[in-house]
Design a protein around this motif. Structure first.
Motif, PDB file in Angstrom:
ATOM      1  N   VAL A  81      -9.170   6.795  -8.641  1.00  0.00           N
ATOM      2  CA  VAL A  81      -9.382   6.795  -7.194  1.00  0.00           C
ATOM      3  C   VAL A  81      -9.905   5.419  -6.818  1.00  0.00           C
ATOM      4  N   ILE A  82      -9.234   4.759  -5.882  1.00  0.00           N
ATOM      5  CA  ILE A  82      -9.572   3.391  -5.487  1.00  0.00           C
ATOM      6  C   ILE A  82      -9.980   3.393  -4.019  1.00  0.00           C
ATOM      7  N   GLY A  83     -11.179   2.932  -3.752  1.00  0.00           N
ATOM      8  CA  GLY A  83     -11.604   2.730  -2.368  1.00  0.00           C
ATOM      9  C   GLY A  83     -11.107   1.384  -1.878  1.00  0.00           C
ATOM     10  N   SER A  84     -10.459   1.375  -0.736  1.00  0.00           N
ATOM     11  CA  SER A  84      -9.856   0.133  -0.249  1.00  0.00           C
ATOM     12  C   SER A  84     -10.123  -0.043   1.240  1.00  0.00           C
ATOM     13  N   THR A  85     -10.398  -1.268   1.612  1.00  0.00           N
ATOM     14  CA  THR A  85     -10.534  -1.614   3.021  1.00  0.00           C
ATOM     15  C   THR A  85      -9.986  -3.027   3.180  1.00  0.00           C
ATOM     16  N   HIS A  86     -10.373  -3.740   4.208  1.00  0.00           N
ATOM     17  CA  HIS A  86      -9.848  -5.091   4.411  1.00  0.00           C
ATOM     18  C   HIS A  86     -10.095  -5.937   3.167  1.00  0.00           C
ATOM     19  N   GLY A  87      -9.024  -6.456   2.577  1.00  0.00           N
ATOM     20  CA  GLY A  87      -9.121  -7.070   1.264  1.00  0.00           C
ATOM     21  C   GLY A  87      -9.253  -8.577   1.245  1.00  0.00           C
ATOM     22  N   GLY A  88      -9.454  -9.209   2.373  1.00  0.00           N
ATOM     23  CA  GLY A  88      -9.594 -10.658   2.398  1.00  0.00           C
ATOM     24  C   GLY A  88      -8.518 -11.298   3.267  1.00  0.00           C
ATOM     25  N   GLN A  89      -8.826 -12.476   3.785  1.00  0.00           N
ATOM     26  CA  GLN A  89      -7.921 -13.099   4.751  1.00  0.00           C
ATOM     27  C   GLN A  89      -6.572 -13.470   4.148  1.00  0.00           C
ATOM     28  N   HIS A  90      -6.491 -13.620   2.810  1.00  0.00           N
ATOM     29  CA  HIS A  90      -5.185 -13.896   2.218  1.00  0.00           C
ATOM     30  C   HIS A  90      -4.279 -12.677   2.365  1.00  0.00           C
ATOM     31  N   TYR A  91      -4.831 -11.466   2.274  1.00  0.00           N
ATOM     32  CA  TYR A  91      -4.037 -10.261   2.517  1.00  0.00           C
ATOM     33  C   TYR A  91      -3.625 -10.186   3.986  1.00  0.00           C
ATOM     34  N   LEU A  92      -4.532 -10.534   4.875  1.00  0.00           N
ATOM     35  CA  LEU A  92      -4.211 -10.504   6.301  1.00  0.00           C
ATOM     36  C   LEU A  92      -3.081 -11.473   6.627  1.00  0.00           C
ATOM     37  N   SER A  93      -3.136 -12.657   6.055  1.00  0.00           N
ATOM     38  CA  SER A  93      -2.061 -13.629   6.285  1.00  0.00           C
ATOM     39  C   SER A  93      -0.732 -13.117   5.742  1.00  0.00           C
ATOM     40  N   GLU A  94      -0.784 -12.442   4.589  1.00  0.00           N
ATOM     41  CA  GLU A  94       0.446 -11.895   4.005  1.00  0.00           C
ATOM     42  C   GLU A  94       1.089 -10.859   4.923  1.00  0.00           C
ATOM     43  N   VAL A  95       0.284  -9.942   5.449  1.00  0.00           N
ATOM     44  CA  VAL A  95       0.862  -8.884   6.265  1.00  0.00           C
ATOM     45  C   VAL A  95       1.352  -9.427   7.607  1.00  0.00           C
ATOM     46  N   LEU A  96       0.680 -10.442   8.127  1.00  0.00           N
ATOM     47  CA  LEU A  96       1.163 -11.068   9.356  1.00  0.00           C
ATOM     48  C   LEU A  96       2.500 -11.760   9.133  1.00  0.00           C
ATOM     49  N   GLU A  97       2.661 -12.389   7.981  1.00  0.00           N
ATOM     50  CA  GLU A  97       3.937 -13.035   7.675  1.00  0.00           C
ATOM     51  C   GLU A  97       5.061 -12.007   7.591  1.00  0.00           C
ATOM     52  N   LEU A  98       4.786 -10.847   6.969  1.00  0.00           N
ATOM     53  CA  LEU A  98       5.789  -9.784   6.905  1.00  0.00           C
ATOM     54  C   LEU A  98       6.162  -9.313   8.305  1.00  0.00           C
ATOM     55  N   ALA A  99       5.166  -9.135   9.158  1.00  0.00           N
ATOM     56  CA  ALA A  99       5.444  -8.707  10.523  1.00  0.00           C
ATOM     57  C   ALA A  99       6.205  -9.790  11.286  1.00  0.00           C
ATOM     58  N   GLY A 100       5.902 -11.049  10.988  1.00  0.00           N
ATOM     59  CA  GLY A 100       6.576 -12.146  11.662  1.00  0.00           C
ATOM     60  C   GLY A 100       8.055 -12.244  11.332  1.00  0.00           C
ATOM     61  N   THR A 101       8.459 -11.709  10.181  1.00  0.00           N
ATOM     62  CA  THR A 101       9.879 -11.707   9.805  1.00  0.00           C
ATOM     63  C   THR A 101      10.633 -10.533  10.413  1.00  0.00           C
ATOM     64  N   GLY A 102       9.917  -9.613  11.055  1.00  0.00           N
ATOM     65  CA  GLY A 102      10.553  -8.448  11.647  1.00  0.00           C
ATOM     66  C   GLY A 102      10.721  -7.279  10.700  1.00  0.00           C
ATOM     67  N   LYS A 103      10.236  -7.403   9.454  1.00  0.00           N
ATOM     68  CA  LYS A 103      10.371  -6.311   8.490  1.00  0.00           C
ATOM     69  C   LYS A 103       9.408  -5.160   8.758  1.00  0.00           C
ATOM     70  N   VAL A 104       8.372  -5.440   9.514  1.00  0.00           N
ATOM     71  CA  VAL A 104       7.367  -4.438   9.847  1.00  0.00           C
ATOM     72  C   VAL A 104       7.063  -4.566  11.333  1.00  0.00           C
ATOM     73  N   LYS A 105       7.094  -3.435  12.046  1.00  0.00           N
ATOM     74  CA  LYS A 105       6.839  -3.478  13.487  1.00  0.00           C
ATOM     75  C   LYS A 105       6.025  -2.256  13.898  1.00  0.00           C
ATOM     76  N   PRO A 106       4.848  -2.459  14.470  1.00  0.00           N
ATOM     77  CA  PRO A 106       4.058  -1.315  14.915  1.00  0.00           C
ATOM     78  C   PRO A 106       4.684  -0.637  16.125  1.00  0.00           C
ATOM     79  N   ILE A 107       4.448   0.665  16.223  1.00  0.00           N
ATOM     80  CA  ILE A 107       4.834   1.424  17.418  1.00  0.00           C
ATOM     81  C   ILE A 107       3.620   1.438  18.337  1.00  0.00           C
ATOM     82  N   THR A 108       3.768   0.918  19.539  1.00  0.00           N
ATOM     83  CA  THR A 108       2.608   0.699  20.401  1.00  0.00           C
ATOM     84  C   THR A 108       2.785   1.315  21.792  1.00  0.00           C
ATOM     85  N   GLU A 109       1.649   1.578  22.417  1.00  0.00           N
ATOM     86  CA  GLU A 109       1.554   1.866  23.844  1.00  0.00           C
ATOM     87  C   GLU A 109       0.660   0.778  24.433  1.00  0.00           C
TER      88      GLU A 109
END
Length: 340
Positions: free
Chosen positions: A282-310
């Protein structure tokens, strides 16, 4: 400036005119273009953050730098940036004196951290002053509304996948296809892993497939019948459903807890082969550091990931809060403070 204000425990949000902050030394002043809503906003309003009132909530904040404080390097006027829940640790407490980084995951363990929407003003406002070291640059390919949920929901789920230490050929099962889980499915699939969605809601089965799930099951037994999963990413606070889903966890499998609940513990069900004999974790996980944040933003920037928003204006704060608190907001709500 206009801002949403929590005035007291369990009191309705108010839209008020408050002083516009300035960039103090080490800070940048950001014109907020989008500020994402998180259920933590509800908990803060209900008193889980302590006596922090009056305060402006919101920790999924993105916008444009319009002022740079003294001593800031690496940021300039015009930069598109975002910040998250924890901007910066204090640097002086017993924890910080172990010389962990002052931003990212370790900063969350500092009792005196600068926390957006708690110890410091949040993002549901027209402007916000942010510790420059707690910002990340946004990729050119992502707009502000899509970027805001990535600052917490995307950041949290991506950190969970990274903390799981996935290996080639492994299977990921995501439980809780909501604000976090709908992003987790996309992230797992974009990373090349066979992805399974676990949901009790029949109306989410087709959506899960559209988001990239290779399979959709309703519970742990169905997961086991499908052959199981190596990683169970828990993006819900319904821990009873997560405990049930462990029926389908393979030997050497990992349960990653990314959902947050202040009221109930996560329990490992007994029966069958003991947990430790299966070499499961069992692994407790939360915000893992700004390098992870930059990685996920890059994925979203390529259009591979898109949140559903209101989207909501600040003047729609009461309606937005009611939708979030009642569960009617199925995925992510985003305030756009400068939208008429």
């Amino acid at each position: 400036m206009k801002a949403i204000v929590m005035t007291g425990e369990n009191k309705p949000w108010e839209v008020q005119e408050v002083p516009t902050p300035t960039a103090e030394p080490g800070q940048v002043l950001v014109k907020v273009h989008a500020s994402g809503m998180c259920y933590t906003d509800v908990w803060a309003t209900q008193g889980a953050g302590g006596d922090i009132y009056p305060q402006t909530p919101g920790h999924e904040v993105v916008g444009e730098i319009i002022e740079v404080g003294a001593g800031v390097v690496g940021r300039q006027v015009g930069d598109r940036v975002g910040t998250t829940w924890v901007q910066q640790a204090c640097g002086r407490c017993d924890y910080c004196r172990q010389n962990f980084p002052l931003t990212g995951q370790t900063a969350m363990n500092c009792p005196n951290a600068r926390t957006t929407g708690f110890a410091a003003q949040g993002g549901h406002a027209e402007y916000i002053a942010i510790a420059a070291g707690g910002t990340v640059l946004l990729p050119a390919g992502i707009d502000y509304v899509d970027a805001a949920p990535m600052m917490c929901a995307g950041y949290t789920t991506w950190s969970g996948l990274r903390d799981a230490n996935l290996q080639p050929g492994e299977r990921v099962a995501v439980i809780g296809i909501g604000g976090l889980g709908h992003l987790a499915i996309q992230l797992a699939k974009a990373s090349g892993f066979e992805t399974i969605a676990i949901t009790h809601s029949p109306d989410k089965h087709d959506l899960a497939k559209q988001l990239g799930a290779d399979h959709v099951v309703s519970n742990g037994q169905e997961l086991a019948e499908l052959g199981g999963a190596d990683v169970l990413l828990v993006t819900t606070n319904a821990f009873d459903a997560a405990e049930d889903a462990m029926t389908g966890l393979r030997p050497n499998g990992r349960v990653v807890l990314s959902g947050l609940d202040f009221t109930q513990p996560f329990e490992i069900a007994s029966g069958g082969v003991p947990f430790h004999m299966m070499r499961q974790q069992v692994i407790g996980s939360t915000h893992g550091g700004q390098h992870y944040l930059s990685e996920v933003l890059e994925l979203a920037g390529t259009g591979k990931v898109k949140p559903i928003t209101e989207t909501f204006t600040l003047d729609q704060a009461t309606d937005a809060y009611d939708r979030l608190e009642s569960g009617k907001m199925r995925f992510r709500g985003v305030f756009t403070p400068h939208q008429a």
